[in-house]
Design a protein around this motif. Structure first.
Motif, PDB file in Angstrom:
ATOM      1  N   ASP A   1       0.941  -1.093   0.091  1.00 33.47           N
ATOM      2  CA  ASP A   1       0.034  -0.081   0.002  1.00 33.47           C
ATOM      3  C   ASP A   1       0.967   1.349   0.053  1.00 33.47           C
ATOM      4  N   ALA A   2       2.057   1.125   0.303  1.00 29.50           N
ATOM      5  CA  ALA A   2       3.008   2.337   0.371  1.00 29.50           C
ATOM      6  C   ALA A   2       4.550   1.698   0.095  1.00 29.50           C
ATOM      7  N   MET A   3       5.272   2.725  -0.175  1.00 26.89           N
ATOM      8  CA  MET A   3       6.827   2.440  -0.465  1.00 26.89           C
ATOM      9  C   MET A   3       7.743   3.326   0.146  1.00 26.89           C
TER      10      MET A   3
ATOM     11  N   ASP B   1      11.091   5.404  -8.898  1.00 29.66           N
ATOM     12  CA  ASP B   1       9.606   5.595  -9.009  1.00 29.66           C
ATOM     13  C   ASP B   1       9.267   5.170 -10.383  1.00 29.66           C
ATOM     14  N   GLU B   2      10.104   5.609 -11.382  1.00 33.62           N
ATOM     15  CA  GLU B   2      10.008   5.166 -12.474  1.00 33.62           C
ATOM     16  C   GLU B   2       9.969   3.672 -12.941  1.00 33.62           C
ATOM     17  N   VAL B   3      10.718   3.113 -12.201  1.00 36.03           N
ATOM     18  CA  VAL B   3      11.064   1.457 -12.126  1.00 36.03           C
ATOM     19  C   VAL B   3       9.545   0.898 -11.458  1.00 36.03           C
ATOM     20  N   LEU B   4       9.183   1.627 -10.338  1.00 38.99           N
ATOM     21  CA  LEU B   4       7.814   0.884  -9.758  1.00 38.99           C
ATOM     22  C   LEU B   4       6.850   1.064 -10.668  1.00 38.99           C
TER      23      LEU B   4
ATOM     24  N   SER C   1      -1.076   4.537  -8.727  1.00 31.09           N
ATOM     25  CA  SER C   1      -1.854   5.349  -7.757  1.00 31.09           C
ATOM     26  C   SER C   1      -2.241   5.004  -6.671  1.00 31.09           C
ATOM     27  N   GLU C   2      -2.381   3.724  -6.341  1.00 27.86           N
ATOM     28  CA  GLU C   2      -2.869   2.961  -5.081  1.00 27.86           C
ATOM     29  C   GLU C   2      -1.668   2.794  -3.982  1.00 27.86           C
ATOM     30  N   ILE C   3      -0.557   2.915  -4.701  1.00 24.29           N
ATOM     31  CA  ILE C   3       0.743   2.796  -3.832  1.00 24.29           C
ATOM     32  C   ILE C   3       1.279   4.358  -2.973  1.00 24.29           C
ATOM     33  N   GLU C   4       0.925   4.538  -1.963  1.00 22.82           N
ATOM     34  CA  GLU C   4       1.801   5.786  -1.559  1.00 22.82           C
ATOM     35  C   GLU C   4       3.400   5.925  -1.472  1.00 22.82           C
ATOM     36  N   ARG C   5       3.776   7.015  -1.998  1.00 22.99           N
ATOM     37  CA  ARG C   5       5.015   6.963  -2.120  1.00 22.99           C
ATOM     38  C   ARG C   5       5.657   7.879  -0.712  1.00 22.99           C
TER      39      ARG C   5
ATOM     40  N   PHE D   1       6.228  13.019  -4.531  1.00 23.17           N
ATOM     41  CA  PHE D   1       6.472  12.498  -3.233  1.00 23.17           C
ATOM     42  C   PHE D   1       6.150  13.736  -2.185  1.00 23.17           C
ATOM     43  N   ARG D   2       5.310  13.422  -1.263  1.00 20.44           N
ATOM     44  CA  ARG D   2       4.789  14.578  -0.480  1.00 20.44           C
ATOM     45  C   ARG D   2       4.881  14.125   1.006  1.00 20.44           C
ATOM     46  N   HIS D   3       5.485  12.999   1.267  1.00 18.95           N
ATOM     47  CA  HIS D   3       5.449  12.333   2.454  1.00 18.95           C
ATOM     48  C   HIS D   3       7.050  11.840   2.860  1.00 18.95           C
ATOM     49  N   PHE D   4       7.352  12.856   3.757  1.00 19.13           N
ATOM     50  CA  PHE D   4       8.847  12.643   4.058  1.00 19.13           C
ATOM     51  C   PHE D   4       9.205  11.976   5.394  1.00 19.13           C
TER      52      PHE D   4
END
Length: 314
Positions: A194-196, A209-212, A224-228, A284-287
């Motif tokens: 659900d997140a990486m 991120d491009e590879v993912l 878009s289901e996977i939070e970065r 990426f907005r979660h640090f």
């Protein structure tokens, strides 16, 4: 109404070279300051500086934070899959979800620190590839249990139609997978997470991120289901960069006489904001920000008080 995701800061409070009172207090302070989530490591020996020093166990730290806080999400950044049976880990995360009132995140990764495995008699595997094969099967079992399924192991784990009763409080307790291995880890993320979480600087994060995204396309997953989330190392904020650098050097010396890391979030609020700003452009907005013992209170406060508004004004 804007559909742009809010900027979120997570406080990764190092659990090495600390007293319990200080570590407990760091998690409480992070929530009080407005951090979205609080994290610690899943290690049994210190991993920065000398490994011949103190460190607290991660899951029990999370349980204590869950009782001492009310709002922030709580997780390991990230759990060592090699330490525990994955079915047991899903049960532990579910229990943490109940203790915290629905705030648990199950963070997991393949593990890497051989020294602690040998010392504790834990199976380390013959190679990173073997550990990642374990991780893939573990992620399937954990994801299934958290979704109310009754998964079984196949090659590495002997779970058989294992129930997870009661289920988590959250309808979908997040499974976060850490690591940037391009052939295996990010494909596991695409299948199950659900997140990486990935780090290593802007260029590396952009590439991973491009590879993912390619893996998601290959396995039929909506990316878009996977939070970065991005790991940003250590943050020290002062009125000038030289002072911040001196503070960081002192903190690293207190952590097993460690050599200070380079290219960190060290400087004035404006300089820290400048290093974070490029990540917004790639979604990426979660640090996740590291705070070593003794958990510099000024930096923890100024990151959310001074830096976050600068980024939100973009």
């Amino acid at each position: 109404m804007s559909d742009v995701e809010p900027i979120r800061f997570g406080a990764l409070c190092w659990n090495q070279y600390a007293s319990w009172e200080a570590l407990r207090g760091a998690g409480i302070r992070a929530e009080q300051l407005g951090y979205h989530d609080i994290w610690t490591w899943d290690h049994l020996y210190p991993i920065v500086g000398s490994d011949d020093g103190p460190i607290f166990e991660g899951w029990l730290t999370l349980a204590a934070w869950a009782e001492a806080t009310t709002r922030a999400r709580i997780g390991l950044m990230v759990g060592a899959n090699t330490f525990r049976n994955p079915a047991l880990v899903a049960k532990m995360a579910t229990t943490l979800d109940h203790i915290s009132g629905g705030r648990a995140v199950l963070g997991i990764g393949g593990a890497w620190f051989e020294t602690e495995h040998r010392a504790y008699g834990l199976e380390f595997g013959s190679s990173p590839g073997e550990r990642l094969r374990w991780l893939e099967e573990a992620a399937r079992i954990m994801r299934g249990m958290l979704h109310g399924e009754e998964p079984s192991g196949s090659e590495s784990y002997a779970a058989r139609a294992v129930r997870n009763d009661p289920p988590p409080v959250q309808e979908r307790l997040p499974l976060l997978i850490g690591g940037g291995g391009e052939r295996k880890t990010l494909r596991i993320v695409a299948r199950y997470a659900d997140a990486m979480n990935v780090g290593g600087g802007f260029d590396n994060v952009k590439h991973k991120d491009e590879v993912l995204r390619r893996h998601c396309a290959d396995v039929g997953r909506d990316e878009s289901e996977i939070e970065r989330t991005v790991g940003m190392g250590v943050c020290i904020i002062r009125g000038d960069r030289a002072e911040a650098q001196r503070v960081m050097e002192g903190i690293f010396a207190a952590n097993g006489d460690a050599r200070p890391w380079t290219d960190q979030l060290v400087g004035t609020p404006e300089q820290v904001a400048d290093k974070l700003r490029p990540f917004l452009g790639i979604g990426f907005r979660h640090f996740i920000i590291g705070f070593p013992s003794p958990y510099d209170a000024e930096s923890m406060e100024r990151l959310v008080r001074d830096v976050q508004p600068m980024l939100e004004a973009e």
